[in-house]
Design a protein around this motif. Structure first.
Motif, short mmCIF file in Angstrom:
data_model
loop_
_atom_site.label_atom_id
_atom_site.label_comp_id
_atom_site.label_asym_id
_atom_site.label_seq_id
_atom_site.Cartn_x
_atom_site.Cartn_y
_atom_site.Cartn_z
N GLU A 123 -1.69 34.71 81.78
CA GLU A 123 -1.53 35.90 82.48
C GLU A 123 -0.97 36.85 80.91
O GLU A 123 -1.14 38.07 81.15
N LEU A 124 -0.33 36.03 80.20
CA LEU A 124 0.11 37.60 79.40
C LEU A 124 -1.01 38.26 78.38
O LEU A 124 -0.55 39.00 78.45
N PHE A 125 -2.14 37.47 77.90
CA PHE A 125 -3.22 37.48 77.57
C PHE A 125 -3.59 38.65 78.25
O PHE A 125 -4.50 39.54 77.81
N ALA A 126 -3.46 38.67 79.51
CA ALA A 126 -4.47 39.36 80.38
C ALA A 126 -3.64 41.45 80.29
O ALA A 126 -3.94 41.99 80.37
N ASP A 127 -2.70 41.03 80.20
CA ASP A 127 -1.88 42.32 79.54
C ASP A 127 -2.05 43.01 78.10
O ASP A 127 -1.54 43.95 77.59
N TYR A 128 -3.44 42.54 77.98
CA TYR A 128 -3.81 43.10 76.39
C TYR A 128 -5.10 43.35 76.12
O TYR A 128 -6.00 42.61 77.02
N THR A 129 -5.32 44.25 75.37
CA THR A 129 -7.07 45.07 75.75
C THR A 129 -7.94 44.03 75.08
O THR A 129 -7.32 42.77 73.74
N ALA A 131 -9.68 44.93 72.38
CA ALA A 131 -9.53 44.43 70.37
C ALA A 131 -7.71 44.58 70.35
O ALA A 131 -8.01 43.89 69.09
N GLU A 132 -6.70 44.50 70.92
CA GLU A 132 -5.84 43.90 70.69
C GLU A 132 -5.70 42.09 70.60
O GLU A 132 -5.69 41.50 70.05
N LEU A 133 -6.73 41.15 71.81
CA LEU A 133 -7.26 40.37 71.96
C LEU A 133 -7.47 39.55 70.82
O LEU A 133 -7.39 38.57 69.93
N ALA A 134 -8.45 40.46 70.18
CA ALA A 134 -9.46 39.73 68.90
C ALA A 134 -8.61 40.03 67.76
O ALA A 134 -8.42 39.32 66.73
N THR A 135 -7.67 41.46 68.06
CA THR A 135 -6.17 41.13 66.75
C THR A 135 -6.03 39.94 66.57
O THR A 135 -5.63 39.47 65.43
N LEU A 136 -4.97 39.72 67.87
CA LEU A 136 -4.56 38.23 68.04
C LEU A 136 -5.02 36.83 67.07
O LEU A 136 -4.41 36.64 66.81
N THR A 137 -6.10 36.89 67.96
CA THR A 137 -6.80 35.82 68.14
C THR A 137 -6.96 36.06 65.68
O THR A 137 -6.83 34.96 65.57
N ASP A 138 -7.11 37.37 65.61
CA ASP A 138 -7.48 36.83 64.43
C ASP A 138 -6.19 36.67 63.59
O ASP A 138 -6.08 36.20 62.49
N TRP A 139 -5.49 37.44 63.98
CA TRP A 139 -4.20 36.59 62.93
C TRP A 139 -3.67 35.55 63.10
O TRP A 139 -3.63 34.31 62.28
N PHE A 140 -3.65 34.55 64.55
CA PHE A 140 -3.85 33.73 64.85
C PHE A 140 -4.78 32.41 64.26
O PHE A 140 -3.82 31.62 63.39
#
Length: 166
Positions: A123-129, A131-140
């Protein structure tokens, strides 16, 4: 979908937020492990077995992923087997090796314990676009690689290297 407005941040604030996340998850993992009747290292190893799916890991694979010795992984597997989490199967290609399989009932127990938390994270991830999820995934992914490099350095006891201390 549009992302929500984000607060401003700098590396120090990001590091502080990351430290709080890690601390909360370490404490959470300890509590989940306790509820499941195992220790955190054993639970972590079980999650590696789950991630492998039908491509069963060898004891050596598991030792490498968990950054423990093969002797230590034997103890981990003994405990997980006694607790009903895994079984050992002969490797079809090499009789000297065994493969580790998750017990289906244990998978169900572990998934039930994690279900609520993973639902809330989804549900929290649903708040991200996207592109933002791609950035988060890259960072993780990149932060995980750095953490593994750091752990390997610690395991080699390279802390005396003054050019790049631990």
């Amino acid at each position: 979908m549009h992302g929500k407005p984000r607060p401003t941040a700098d590396p120090a604030r990001a590091l502080s937020a990351m430290d709080h996340l890690i601390a909360a998850h370490v404490i959470g993992q300890q509590e989940l492990a306790r509820r499941l009747g195992v220790n955190v290292t054993d639970l972590t190893c079980f999650t590696f077995v789950l991630e492998a799916g039908d491509d069963l890991l060898t004891a050596g694979d598991l030792a490498a992923r968990a950054h423990v010795t093969t002797g230590a992984v034997t103890g981990i597997l003994n405990r997980l087997e006694r607790a009903g989490y895994v079984t050992r199967r002969p490797d079809p290609d090499d009789r000297r090796r065994v493969r580790v399989a998750a017990v289906p009932e244990a998978v169900t127990r572990v998934e039930a314990v994690y279900a609520g938390h993973y639902r809330r994270l989804t549900e929290l991830f649903a708040d991200y676009t996207p592109a933002e999820l791609a950035t988060l995934t890259d960072w993780f992914t990149r932060a995980t690689a750095l953490a593994h490099e750091y752990l390997e350095k610690l395991n080699r006891n390279d802390s005396a290297d003054s050019a790049d201390p631990c």
